[in-house]
Scaffold this motif. Structure first.
Motif, PDB file in Angstrom:
ATOM      1  N   LYS A   1      29.810  53.437  58.209  1.00 35.87           N
ATOM      2  CA  LYS A   1      28.792  52.387  58.317  1.00 35.87           C
ATOM      3  C   LYS A   1      27.793  52.488  57.172  1.00 35.87           C
ATOM      4  O   LYS A   1      27.300  51.470  56.672  1.00 35.87           O
ATOM      5  CB  LYS A   1      28.082  52.489  59.665  1.00 35.87           C
ATOM      6  CG  LYS A   1      29.011  52.178  60.852  1.00 35.87           C
ATOM      7  CD  LYS A   1      28.347  52.466  62.178  1.00 35.87           C
ATOM      8  CE  LYS A   1      29.342  52.251  63.312  1.00 35.87           C
ATOM      9  NZ  LYS A   1      28.800  52.669  64.621  1.00 35.87           N
TER      10      LYS A   1
ATOM     11  N   MET B   1      29.931  41.810  59.507  1.00 32.45           N
ATOM     12  CA  MET B   1      30.094  42.065  60.938  1.00 32.45           C
ATOM     13  C   MET B   1      31.550  42.421  61.237  1.00 32.45           C
ATOM     14  O   MET B   1      31.839  43.321  62.048  1.00 32.45           O
ATOM     15  CB  MET B   1      29.674  40.835  61.745  1.00 32.45           C
ATOM     16  CG  MET B   1      29.700  41.047  63.258  1.00 32.45           C
ATOM     17  SD  MET B   1      29.237  39.550  64.162  1.00 32.45           S
ATOM     18  CE  MET B   1      27.515  39.439  63.735  1.00 32.45           C
TER      19      MET B   1
ATOM     20  N   THR C   1      32.732  45.995  62.657  1.00 32.22           N
ATOM     21  CA  THR C   1      33.442  46.011  63.943  1.00 32.22           C
ATOM     22  C   THR C   1      34.663  46.919  63.887  1.00 32.22           C
ATOM     23  O   THR C   1      34.863  47.775  64.763  1.00 32.22           O
ATOM     24  CB  THR C   1      33.880  44.582  64.336  1.00 32.22           C
ATOM     25  OG1 THR C   1      32.721  43.781  64.534  1.00 32.22           O
ATOM     26  CG2 THR C   1      34.705  44.599  65.619  1.00 32.22           C
TER      27      THR C   1
ATOM     28  N   HIS D   1      33.614  50.609  63.512  1.00 32.85           N
ATOM     29  CA  HIS D   1      33.069  51.156  64.755  1.00 32.85           C
ATOM     30  C   HIS D   1      34.178  51.402  65.787  1.00 32.85           C
ATOM     31  O   HIS D   1      34.217  52.470  66.420  1.00 32.85           O
ATOM     32  CB  HIS D   1      32.027  50.188  65.332  1.00 32.85           C
ATOM     33  CG  HIS D   1      31.456  50.626  66.639  1.00 32.85           C
ATOM     34  ND1 HIS D   1      30.553  51.658  66.753  1.00 32.85           N
ATOM     35  CD2 HIS D   1      31.683  50.180  67.914  1.00 32.85           C
ATOM     36  CE1 HIS D   1      30.236  51.830  68.029  1.00 32.85           C
ATOM     37  NE2 HIS D   1      30.896  50.943  68.751  1.00 32.85           N
ATOM     38  N   LEU D   2      35.069  50.421  65.933  1.00 31.82           N
ATOM     39  CA  LEU D   2      36.130  50.561  66.927  1.00 31.82           C
ATOM     40  C   LEU D   2      37.111  51.669  66.546  1.00 31.82           C
ATOM     41  O   LEU D   2      37.642  52.362  67.413  1.00 31.82           O
ATOM     42  CB  LEU D   2      36.859  49.234  67.113  1.00 31.82           C
ATOM     43  CG  LEU D   2      36.020  48.101  67.723  1.00 31.82           C
ATOM     44  CD1 LEU D   2      36.821  46.813  67.804  1.00 31.82           C
ATOM     45  CD2 LEU D   2      35.507  48.492  69.108  1.00 31.82           C
TER      46      LEU D   2
ATOM     47  N   ILE E   1      34.299  39.407  66.004  1.00 28.34           N
ATOM     48  CA  ILE E   1      34.386  40.667  66.758  1.00 28.34           C
ATOM     49  C   ILE E   1      35.737  40.750  67.475  1.00 28.34           C
ATOM     50  O   ILE E   1      36.389  41.804  67.483  1.00 28.34           O
ATOM     51  CB  ILE E   1      33.224  40.783  67.767  1.00 28.34           C
ATOM     52  CG1 ILE E   1      31.894  40.913  67.010  1.00 28.34           C
ATOM     53  CG2 ILE E   1      33.429  41.969  68.701  1.00 28.34           C
ATOM     54  CD1 ILE E   1      30.661  40.787  67.884  1.00 28.34           C
TER      55      ILE E   1
ATOM     56  N   GLY F   1      38.463  41.619  64.995  1.00 22.45           N
ATOM     57  CA  GLY F   1      38.452  43.045  64.672  1.00 22.45           C
ATOM     58  C   GLY F   1      39.050  43.885  65.784  1.00 22.45           C
ATOM     59  O   GLY F   1      39.831  44.816  65.532  1.00 22.45           O
ATOM     60  N   ALA F   2      38.715  43.563  67.044  1.00 20.54           N
ATOM     61  CA  ALA F   2      39.259  44.305  68.180  1.00 20.54           C
ATOM     62  C   ALA F   2      40.770  44.126  68.283  1.00 20.54           C
ATOM     63  O   ALA F   2      41.511  45.087  68.533  1.00 20.54           O
ATOM     64  CB  ALA F   2      38.578  43.842  69.465  1.00 20.54           C
TER      65      ALA F   2
ATOM     66  N   PHE G   1      39.112  47.950  72.264  1.00 26.32           N
ATOM     67  CA  PHE G   1      37.828  47.335  72.559  1.00 26.32           C
ATOM     68  C   PHE G   1      37.028  48.296  73.436  1.00 26.32           C
ATOM     69  O   PHE G   1      36.294  49.134  72.946  1.00 26.32           O
ATOM     70  CB  PHE G   1      37.993  45.975  73.222  1.00 26.32           C
ATOM     71  CG  PHE G   1      36.684  45.271  73.482  1.00 26.32           C
ATOM     72  CD1 PHE G   1      35.775  45.078  72.453  1.00 26.32           C
ATOM     73  CD2 PHE G   1      36.350  44.838  74.749  1.00 26.32           C
ATOM     74  CE1 PHE G   1      34.549  44.449  72.683  1.00 26.32           C
ATOM     75  CE2 PHE G   1      35.135  44.213  74.993  1.00 26.32           C
ATOM     76  CZ  PHE G   1      34.238  44.018  73.963  1.00 26.32           C
TER      77      PHE G   1
END
Length: 660
Positions: A245, A335, A339, A342-343, A591, A594-595, A601
């Motif tokens: 990040k 974003m 995403t 982070h996932l 989002i 990305g998931a 998720f």
């Protein structure tokens, strides 16, 4: 980095020399000579600083007559090219050769000719004499040779092919044939008008781009890049997958100002990629994160790698309108990257850095926070109606003054001269690319090639919007391969965007669409230069890194389609409620995309659920209450299934612990 962030420096971070070698490998603009002869060093410094001061002074007094201003800019840049860049790999790297000096003198001659016979050139418009032809032929050869040295063989070959196209028009297939032009007609059009080499591209280079590159050089000298890195570390370094990040945030900040995605990958990535690897990300993924984040800076306001100013010039729009319109798409791009990052961290249980390893945001701001003031001044002036040239000049002056507040950031006279030279050196590659793009655009204008390409795209699209968008996307990616962001925009907006305009899409929306896909060429193998640079730092596989970076930048593929179907995302002709609704559904869609691509998720997804999630994301792209309802409904189903699965997995883990 600041004192508090020294603890997080990984041992494998690249040294300055290693960074230089890596940039040179993937970025031809960085392969310049390092002189060991004092008088040559001083000569280059004198020319570079002189050009920088010329542009600073004319930003206040106003530029020279258009043709003279652009000719002077191009000629001096050519002089620096022949002195700084060797003609071949085996040429001397510590000194310029006799041939280099001869070429530099010829470049000066092209300037002097326009200055000494300007009125004659104007009066002979359309009826060039022998001298006009000889100097025109000379500068075309010099630009091609200079471009080959700096930008590389790709754009040089493309420019040469366009020149051949202009000459051999009558002998080509009917689809692209034209009446043909003589060598005299072609070369004089390139030199004696403001439609060829001295066209809009070099005009923007000689005004906006040069000053913003110079502004970036001053900011780098004062340590703004370090401020961005430290701020990103303080904000997100402790979160799941924190270093990734940090890479996204700091590269986004720096990338908007820096016009070179490759240089951004190397400078920021030399710190963030080793950190990502240390916290558990794979080599390929680490390099891909940095590549995707660095490329995204080119579409992020306020500066957008200086492309916003060219777009304003081309479309006759206010810069402020373009910057405001680009905010939401730029945020959605990042974003999407955040995403996936982070996932991936959640999926693999990757932790961030400890608070003890991270700098304090308060301390970072105390140490270098004042360096944000020039940026604030720049943005204020741009949105207050001042010209970009005037705003950039004052931002440079503000940087020098503000940097004096603290000893660590203060610039000495030597530092100021160094920044002036750095800025000019950094502008050389962009200027040469713009000069060669001027040849391409000039030939397209002279022969009507742009109209032919538009017709070809529309024929392939079969009067269907989605097909026309798809083929325009492919054309933009191909046209953008191996090019910096600025020439990428100029070429794609000239060759590909008119097809969308003719289809009925607003010019600004069309230009944004082709620009997004043009810069994504830096991530798409086989010519994914930003991804290859990231792989060079991480030690990963270049092509694998490229494909992963494309997945990370999937929002960059989705977002342009969103704003074509929903111009509200670009704040075009609508009200606040519609903008808010489109932005919200687009954010949910990004989002979800990305998931679906990451397969995680709330917990790991099975393939059918991933497909449903991606379908929901795509559905949210299409405007309309029904499609939004379908998309949100599908996502609600995914969330419910994920919640049930996660609850079962958690219960199973608890039972396993009790059994043990």
């Amino acid at each position: 980095m600041g004192q508090m962030s020294e603890a997080v420096r990984p041992v494998e971070e690249l040294s300055t020399e290693e960074q230089k070698k890596l940039i040179e490998k993937y970025d031809t603009e960085s392969r310049f000579r390092n002189f060991n002869i004092p008088w040559m060093v001083r000569l280059v410094t004198f020319i570079a600083v002189g050009l920088a001061l010329f542009h600073l002074i004319t930003s206040f007094t106003g530029p020279l007559v258009t043709l003279k201003h652009r000719a002077l800019h191009t000629g001096v840049i050519l002089v620096l090219v022949f002195l700084l860049y060797p003609s071949r790999k085996k040429a001397p790297r510590q000194r310029a050769t006799v041939i280099d000096f001869l070429l530099a003198i010829m470049a000066v001659a092209t300037i002097l000719y326009i200055f000494t016979d300007y009125m004659g050139i104007v009066n002979r418009a359309g009826l060039p004499n022998t001298s006009d032809f000889l100097f025109s032929l000379l500068i075309v050869i010099l630009v091609l040779e200079g471009g080959r040295r700096v930008v590389g063989i790709g754009l040089t070959v493309l420019s040469a092919l366009f020149l051949l196209y202009a000459y051999f028009g009558p002998y080509l297939p009917r689809l692209i044939a034209h009446r043909g032009y003589s060598i005299e007609d072609i070369t004089t059009y390139m030199y004696l008008t403001t439609e060829g080499i001295f066209g809009t591209a070099i005009g923007v280079s000689a005004t906006y781009i040069f000053l913003f590159v110079l502004f970036g050089a001053f900011l780098n000298r004062t340590g703004l890049g370090q401020l961005f890195n430290d701020t990103a570390m303080a904000i997100s370094g402790h979160t799941a997958g924190g270093p990734a990040k940090v890479s996204v945030i700091s590269s986004g900040f720096l990338g908007s100002i820096n016009g070179s995605a490759i240089a951004n990958v190397v400078t920021t990535g030399s710190f963030t990629i080793p950190l990502m690897k240390r916290t558990g990300y794979s080599k390929n993924f680490s390099g891909a994160v940095e590549a995707a984040a660095s490329v995204g800076g080119q579409v992020l306001p306020p500066v957008m790698g200086a492309t916003a100013f060219i777009m304003a010039e081309t479309l006759g729009m206010k810069y402020s309108d373009i910057a405001l319109a680009a905010i939401l798409p730029g945020i959605l791009y990042y974003m999407g990257v955040i995403t996936v990052v982070h996932l991936r961290a959640k999926k693999r249980g990757l932790r961030g850095l400890t608070r003890e390893e991270l700098p304090s945001l308060i301390e970072v701001m105390k140490e270098r926070g004042h360096l944000l003031i020039p940026l604030i001044v720049l943005i204020y002036m741009l949105f207050s109606g001042y010209t970009p040239i005037y705003a950039a000049a004052w931002a440079i002056i503000t940087t020098i003054v503000i940097a004096m507040i603290r000893k660590k950031t203060r610039l000495s006279i030597k530092g100021i001269i160094g920044a002036l030279e750095d800025g000019t050196r950094s502008a050389v590659g962009v200027a040469m690319a713009c000069a060669m793009v001027g040849i391409i655009v000039g030939v397209a204008s002279l022969t009507g090639f742009g109209l032919k390409m538009t017709s070809a795209i529309l024929i392939l699209g079969q009067d269907t919007l989605i097909l026309t968008l798809f083929f325009t996307m492919i054309a933009s990616i191909i046209l953008g391969m191996g090019l910096p962001s600025i020439p990428t925009y100029i070429i794609t907006s000239s060759m590909a965007a008119p097809a969308l305009v003719q289809f009925g899409i607003e010019p600004f929306v069309s230009h944004m669409f082709v620009f997004y896909f043009g810069i994504l060429a830096n991530l798409t193998p086989p010519v994914a230069l930003a991804a290859f640079a990231g792989a060079g730092i991480s030690g990963g596989n270049p092509n694998r890194t490229g494909f992963i970076s494309l997945k990370l930048a999937a929002a960059g593929v989705l977002v342009p389609y969103i704003f074509v179907y929903s111009p509200e995302l670009l704040m075009q002709g609508t009200n606040g409620w519609e903008i808010a609704w489109v932005a919200t559904t687009a954010a949910i869609g990004v989002i979800a995309l990305g998931a679906g691509l990451e397969g995680y998720f709330m917990t790991t997804m099975v393939w059918p659920l991933r497909v449903i999630t991606i379908m929901a994301a795509v559905t949210l792209v299409i405007p309309g209450v029904l499609t939004d309802a379908i998309g949100l409904g599908l996502l609600a189903l995914v969330v419910i299934v994920q919640f049930i699965v996660k609850k079962r997995v958690t219960s199973a883990h608890e039972e396993e612990k009790i059994a043990k």
